[in-house]
Design a protein around this motif. Structure first.
Motif, short mmCIF file in Angstrom:
data_model
loop_
_atom_site.label_atom_id
_atom_site.label_comp_id
_atom_site.label_asym_id
_atom_site.label_seq_id
_atom_site.Cartn_x
_atom_site.Cartn_y
_atom_site.Cartn_z
N TYR A 35 -8.24 11.90 -6.45
CA TYR A 35 -8.20 12.31 -7.33
C TYR A 35 -8.02 11.06 -8.43
O TYR A 35 -8.87 10.98 -9.61
CB TYR A 35 -7.65 13.41 -8.15
N ARG A 117 0.33 17.81 -4.80
CA ARG A 117 0.72 18.45 -5.88
C ARG A 117 0.59 20.51 -5.05
O ARG A 117 0.47 21.42 -5.96
CB ARG A 117 -0.05 18.90 -7.36
N ASP A 118 -0.42 20.04 -4.78
CA ASP A 118 -0.91 22.02 -3.93
C ASP A 118 -1.13 21.23 -2.20
O ASP A 118 -1.69 22.24 -1.76
CB ASP A 118 -2.44 21.74 -4.07
N1 LIG Z 1 -2.45 16.98 -4.58
C1 LIG Z 1 -3.01 16.95 -5.65
C2 LIG Z 1 -2.52 15.48 -5.58
C3 LIG Z 1 -2.83 14.83 -7.49
N2 LIG Z 1 -3.79 15.69 -7.83
C4 LIG Z 1 -3.93 15.38 -9.83
O1 LIG Z 1 -3.89 14.17 -9.69
C5 LIG Z 1 -3.73 13.77 -10.43
C6 LIG Z 1 -2.94 11.78 -10.05
O2 LIG Z 1 -1.46 12.42 -8.50
P1 LIG Z 1 -0.61 11.21 -8.70
O3 LIG Z 1 -0.10 11.98 -7.13
O4 LIG Z 1 -1.33 9.66 -8.16
O5 LIG Z 1 0.28 10.88 -9.93
P2 LIG Z 1 1.31 11.19 -9.60
O6 LIG Z 1 2.44 11.55 -9.68
O7 LIG Z 1 1.65 9.33 -8.92
O8 LIG Z 1 1.60 10.20 -11.79
C7 LIG Z 1 -2.48 14.40 -11.12
O9 LIG Z 1 -2.34 14.30 -12.17
C8 LIG Z 1 -3.04 15.30 -9.98
O10 LIG Z 1 -4.63 16.51 -11.24
C9 LIG Z 1 -4.08 17.24 -7.58
O11 LIG Z 1 -4.49 17.33 -8.58
N3 LIG Z 1 -3.43 17.64 -6.20
#
Ligand SMILES: Nc1ccn([C@@H]2O[C@H](COP(=O)(O)OP(=O)(O)O)[C@@H](O)[C@H]2O)c(=O)n1
Ligand SMILES: Nc1ncnc2c1ncn2[C@@H]1O[C@H](COP(=O)(O)OP(=O)(O)O)[C@@H](O)[C@H]1O
Length: 220
Positions: A35, A117-118
């Motif tokens: 993402y 996240r999912d």
């Molecule tokens: N499986 C996932 C992973 C990330 N994301 C999206 O991608 C963005 C960045 O993810 P990340 O895991 O790098 O963020 P951080 O936890 O490192 O800040 C998140 O705020 C979600 O909007 C998502 O929707 N689904």
């Protein structure tokens, strides 16, 4: 085996996932990279992440080599990634890569850890172990602020907290694959736990799921 690690921004998913990979001989996919990658490409082409057709086109053509060497950890990219992540076509375009990684672990590994996240709810609903890692927004903002400070980012703590709250709201409020614990996820609140303690708790849960009673590692 497949281990799903979900949770909000800066909760410690990546830190835990990498340690689990080393300890159990697993391969790691940080799905946030996908993402972030789509968000970074849009910003670098001066395109608006809110423009769904552009975001979908970039997501369908996305491959990891397109972001080789790119700085995808900036606050702007964080915001853009969360905007594109709410768009169903972007999610659909990135789903196959994640499922394929989970189904075909790189040669020599015992399985995979995916964080995002999912993962427990949509990408790998049959994962052997599902962990949901969280912490208070204030603690997560402090962790992210410390990280950004090391990278010479001048953002104040209040602004980081505001970004985190906004991203939490967008990630959990979207209609497609919202951020939430799977019903069978093991929840770890890391607000007052250091990384060693989080790792030990996760290992205890995984060992139980594996039916082994290994000594709980103090650190790894
Ligand atoms: N499986 C996932 C992973 C990330 N994301 C999206 O991608 C963005 C960045 O993810 P990340 O895991 O790098 O963020 P951080 O936890 O490192 O800040 C998140 O705020 C979600 O909007 C998502 O929707 N689904
Ligand atoms: N339990 C913890 N206590 C304090 N800091 C932590 C803990 N776990 C991770 N961190 C730190 O917090 C920051 C964000 O962690 P990270 O694993 O990248 O989170 P996420 O992948 O959920 O965004 C990193 O600087 C990391 O070293």
């Amino acid at each position: 085996m497949v281990i799903a690690v979900d949770g909000p921004a800066a909760s410690g998913k990546g830190t835990l996932s990498r340690r689990l990979c080393t300890y159990y001989g697993l391969s790691y996919l940080d799905t946030g990279i996908l993402y972030r990658g789509v968000g970074w490409i849009l910003l670098s082409q001066n395109l608006d992440p809110r423009h769904e057709e552009d975001a979908a086109r970039v997501a369908r053509a996305f491959s990891l080599d397109q972001i080789d060497g790119a700085d995808i950890r900036t606050p702007d990219v964080s915001r853009a990634s969360s905007i594109v992540a709410a768009q169903p076509e972007v999610r659909a375009a990135l789903l196959e890569f994640q499922r394929d990684f989970a189904a075909h672990p790189p040669k020599g590994s015992n399985g995979v850890v995916l964080d995002g996240r999912d993962i427990g709810t949509v990408v790998c609903p049959d994962a052997l172990v599902k962990l949901y890692i969280s912490a208070s927004p204030e603690e997560r903002a402090k962790r992210r602020w410390l990280e950004l400070e090391k990278r010479d980012n001048a953002m104040g703590l209040d602004a980081v907290l505001e970004d985190i709250r906004r991203r939490d709201a967008r990630d959990s409020g979207r209609a497609t694959a919202p951020m939430r614990p799977a019903t069978d996820a093991h929840f770890i609140d890391t607000t007052t736990l250091d990384a060693d303690a989080v790792f030990a708790r996760a290992c205890r849960h995984i060992d139980q799921a594996l039916g082994v009673s290994g000594a709980v590692p103090a650190s790894n």
